[in-house]
Write a protein that holds these residues in place. Structure first.
Motif, mmCIF file in Angstrom:
data_model
loop_
_atom_site.group_PDB
_atom_site.id
_atom_site.type_symbol
_atom_site.label_atom_id
_atom_site.label_comp_id
_atom_site.label_asym_id
_atom_site.label_seq_id
_atom_site.Cartn_x
_atom_site.Cartn_y
_atom_site.Cartn_z
ATOM 1 N N ALA A 162 -3.901 62.964 -42.976
ATOM 2 C CA ALA A 162 -3.783 61.379 -43.081
ATOM 3 C C ALA A 162 -3.848 60.789 -41.390
ATOM 4 O O ALA A 162 -3.224 61.771 -40.476
ATOM 5 N N ARG A 163 -4.240 59.900 -41.247
ATOM 6 C CA ARG A 163 -4.133 59.335 -39.718
ATOM 7 C C ARG A 163 -2.931 58.185 -39.801
ATOM 8 O O ARG A 163 -3.483 57.131 -40.490
ATOM 9 N N THR A 164 -2.120 58.355 -39.201
ATOM 10 C CA THR A 164 -1.077 57.119 -39.044
ATOM 11 C C THR A 164 -0.315 57.101 -37.921
ATOM 12 O O THR A 164 -0.711 57.819 -36.780
ATOM 13 N N VAL A 165 0.645 56.176 -37.834
ATOM 14 C CA VAL A 165 1.376 56.274 -36.359
ATOM 15 C C VAL A 165 2.379 57.247 -36.584
ATOM 16 O O VAL A 165 2.825 57.846 -37.550
ATOM 17 N N PRO A 166 2.772 57.631 -35.399
ATOM 18 C CA PRO A 166 3.808 58.929 -35.307
ATOM 19 C C PRO A 166 5.039 58.729 -36.263
ATOM 20 O O PRO A 166 5.438 57.519 -36.275
ATOM 21 N N THR A 167 5.181 59.743 -36.919
ATOM 22 C CA THR A 167 6.355 59.730 -37.861
ATOM 23 C C THR A 167 6.337 58.978 -39.065
ATOM 24 O O THR A 167 7.512 58.628 -39.676
ATOM 25 N N ALA A 168 5.131 58.185 -39.384
ATOM 26 C CA ALA A 168 5.191 57.331 -40.462
ATOM 27 C C ALA A 168 5.338 57.945 -41.677
ATOM 28 O O ALA A 168 5.939 57.288 -42.665
ATOM 29 N N VAL A 169 4.564 59.138 -42.079
ATOM 30 C CA VAL A 169 4.937 59.944 -43.299
ATOM 31 C C VAL A 169 6.427 60.250 -43.342
ATOM 32 O O VAL A 169 7.022 60.198 -44.479
ATOM 33 N N ASP A 170 6.834 61.104 -42.310
ATOM 34 C CA ASP A 170 8.038 61.361 -42.395
ATOM 35 C C ASP A 170 9.329 60.438 -42.778
ATOM 36 O O ASP A 170 9.980 60.532 -43.637
ATOM 37 N N VAL B 23 3.698 51.723 -43.077
ATOM 38 C CA VAL B 23 2.346 51.884 -43.615
ATOM 39 C C VAL B 23 1.289 50.723 -42.988
ATOM 40 O O VAL B 23 0.278 50.959 -43.036
ATOM 41 N N ASP B 24 1.635 49.502 -42.790
ATOM 42 C CA ASP B 24 0.958 48.422 -42.512
ATOM 43 C C ASP B 24 0.457 48.817 -41.048
ATOM 44 O O ASP B 24 -0.862 48.580 -40.673
ATOM 45 N N ALA B 25 1.253 49.460 -40.223
ATOM 46 C CA ALA B 25 0.942 49.909 -38.644
ATOM 47 C C ALA B 25 -0.253 50.923 -38.760
ATOM 48 O O ALA B 25 -1.063 51.103 -37.878
ATOM 49 N N SER B 26 -0.163 51.731 -39.749
ATOM 50 C CA SER B 26 -1.143 52.959 -39.961
ATOM 51 C C SER B 26 -2.389 52.645 -40.811
ATOM 52 O O SER B 26 -3.127 53.319 -41.107
ATOM 53 N N ASP B 27 -2.644 51.109 -41.076
ATOM 54 C CA ASP B 27 -3.537 50.698 -41.995
ATOM 55 C C ASP B 27 -3.691 51.332 -43.303
ATOM 56 O O ASP B 27 -4.842 51.461 -43.789
ATOM 57 N N GLY B 28 -2.405 51.356 -43.861
ATOM 58 C CA GLY B 28 -2.465 51.973 -45.224
ATOM 59 C C GLY B 28 -1.960 51.012 -46.139
ATOM 60 O O GLY B 28 -2.134 49.870 -45.785
ATOM 61 N N ARG B 29 -1.406 51.436 -47.369
ATOM 62 C CA ARG B 29 -1.084 50.276 -48.167
ATOM 63 C C ARG B 29 0.286 51.001 -48.861
ATOM 64 O O ARG B 29 0.352 52.306 -49.279
ATOM 65 N N LEU B 30 1.273 50.133 -49.398
ATOM 66 C CA LEU B 30 2.328 50.623 -50.199
ATOM 67 C C LEU B 30 2.180 49.872 -51.292
ATOM 68 O O LEU B 30 2.347 48.521 -51.534
ATOM 69 N N THR B 31 2.229 50.441 -52.653
ATOM 70 C CA THR B 31 2.222 49.780 -53.975
ATOM 71 C C THR B 31 3.510 50.336 -54.719
ATOM 72 O O THR B 31 3.823 51.711 -54.614
ATOM 73 N N MET B 32 4.301 49.411 -55.494
ATOM 74 C CA MET B 32 5.194 49.955 -56.217
ATOM 75 C C MET B 32 5.029 49.271 -57.683
ATOM 76 O O MET B 32 4.515 48.002 -57.693
#
Length: 479
Positions: A343-351, A428-437
């Motif tokens: 995945a392409r994210t901002v640093p430590t986003a996944v963690d 998630v927003d900074a990584s151009d991703g999305r969060l759904t709940m």
């Protein structure tokens, strides 16, 4: 916008051409008609001078030969009539008509006649000219000629086609110039629109070139740049304040906690020990709030930097880190992967996002609950799903879950700062991703993260790994 400007310029140009070329076309038709009319009047006047003796003596003389030769050379029919409208002599192919009769009426009254006034390309009738034959002031008869207008029509049509060609060239030149002019005028607006989108997407350093276009738009671009600088500076100051305030507050908070801890051995009253324990819990809660604010400030600052991570490996690391808490809460924590998932994210986003989601899932699942973390490729990226067996949320609560410091009314007595999901949403927003709940089919909450895959990411290898814990007893701890 450019198209509308070009259409406006083109419409104005067409109106100007119509206003200029319409009278010019009419003038050209009249001029060509007048030229032919003048020639026919001169010819008819010459025939009238020859016809005087013929009408007086009753002998045509050389007039018949003149009219015949005239018709052979020019194809123009002519006739000589007396005052009683009797035809004295005609050329070959002479044909009268309503137009010639009207012209003869005028000529026999002593006046020259010619018609029509102008020959138009759609007019098919002849050009009729009639001249009276005078003798000492007495009208003896008239000479009438009928000229075919085919040649005149062709000449007029050629002139009009030339005007249309010139108008078409002018329109093409206008369109070309209008596109260039509209581009010059709208270039600052186009760039302003592009820079606005770049800033909205997170590039706060984007600025407009303020030396393009008209002076008014150059001033607008300069004003926009000044506004962007001010807003960026304000945002930097705000984030710096949050970070600095959170950091600076930790020092007196740490000192306060040490002092409260030192008071513990000296307390013998049960009520005093209870108050001492509550004071320590409140300091721990305040420390959690400060840590969350620091994390949030860092996440918002790092929105433009991107790194490539193996989300499956990160998820495995975070599941291992949360196993002790899961065991203490009697919760089964499980990881399901299908190989590397980049995945392409901002640093430590996944963690940090997984830390917040697993923390909430373990906290609210309760004893004998289950939390499943799943990592899989999806929609051209990587999806990470955290599913628990807790009470879940209502649709209204799901809409508010990412608001800062918001907590559901029925969990106010559970440890937390109300910033965990806010941090996840920002990362998630900074990584151009999305969060759904959403609510799970059998209860609980399902939180799914999606991050875009980096260009050229390797295809995932089929592999399944799982980590589980058995139930155990312990007190909850907020990480």
């Amino acid at each position: 916008m450019r198209r509308r400007l070009v259409i406006s310029y083109l419409l104005l140009m067409v109106l100007v051409l119509i206003a200029l070329e319409t009278p010019l076309a009419a003038t050209l038709a009249s001029r060509e008609t007048d030229r032919v009319r003048a020639d026919r009047l001169a010819d008819a006047t010459r025939f009238a001078s020859l016809a005087g003796p013929a009408l007086r003596g009753g002998v045509p003389g050389p007039l018949g030969g003149e009219l015949g030769s005239y018709h052979e050379l020019y194809g123009i029919g002519a006739a000589v009539v007396d005052r009683d409208r009797r035809t004295v002599v005609t050329s070959a192919g002479w044909r009268g008509g309503p137009a010639t009769e009207a012209a003869l009426d005028t000529a026999l009254s002593g006046q020259q006649s010619s018609g029509p006034e102008s020959v138009w390309p759609w007019v098919d009738g002849p050009l009729v000219v009639a001249v009276p034959i005078n003798d000492g002031g007495e009208v003896l008869g008239a000479v009438v000629t009928a000229t075919p207008v085919g040649e005149v029509r062709r000449t007029v049509t050629a002139w009009w086609l030339l005007l249309a060609g010139i108008g078409l060239l002018a329109v093409l030149a206008c369109v070309s110039t209008a596109f260039g002019l509209a581009g010059w005028v709208l270039r600052p607006v186009t760039e302003l629109d592009a820079v606005t989108h770049e800033i909205a997407e997170g590039d706060r350093g984007a600025r407009v070139q303020h030396r393009l276009g008209p002076p008014e738009l150059r001033r607008l671009a300069a004003s926009f740049n000044n506004m962007a600088d001010v807003v960026s500076d304000v945002m930097d100051r705000q984030r710096a304040f949050v970070a600095h305030a959170s950091h600076q507050l930790r020092n007196p908070l740490t000192a306060l906690r040490l002092r409260v801890e030192e008071l513990g051995p000296s307390l013998t009253d049960p009520d005093g020990r209870a108050e001492h324990r509550l004071a320590l819990e409140e300091t721990d809660r305040l420390a959690l709030v400060l840590d969350a604010l620091l994390t949030l400030a860092r996440a918002e600052r790092e929105e433009n930097e991107r790194v490539t991570v193996d989300a499956a490996a990160v998820a495995a690391s975070r599941v291992d880190a949360w196993q002790p808490l899961a065991r203490h809460r009697s919760v089964t924590l499980r990881l399901v992967t299908s190989g590397p998932a980049y995945a392409r994210t901002v640093p430590t986003a996944v963690d940090q996002a997984l830390d917040a989601l697993i923390d909430n899932a373990v906290k609210f699942s309760g004893a004998a609950g289950e939390v499943t973390v799943t990592v899989r490729p999806a929609d051209g990226g990587t999806a990470l799903e955290v599913r628990d067996t807790g009470p879940g949320m209502t649709p209204g609560q799901l809409d508010q879950a990412t608001e800062r410091f918001w907590r559901a009314p029925d969990v106010q007595n559970i440890d937390g700062a109300g910033l965990g999901l806010t941090i996840v949403a920002v990362l998630v927003d900074a990584s151009d991703g999305r969060l759904t709940m959403r609510s799970g089919q059998s209860g609980g909450l399902v939180a799914e993260l999606w991050f875009p895959a980096p260009p050229g990411a390797p295809a995932p290898e089929p592999r399944t790994a799982a980590a589980e814990t058995g139930p155990a007893d312990a007190d909850p701890v907020r990480a």
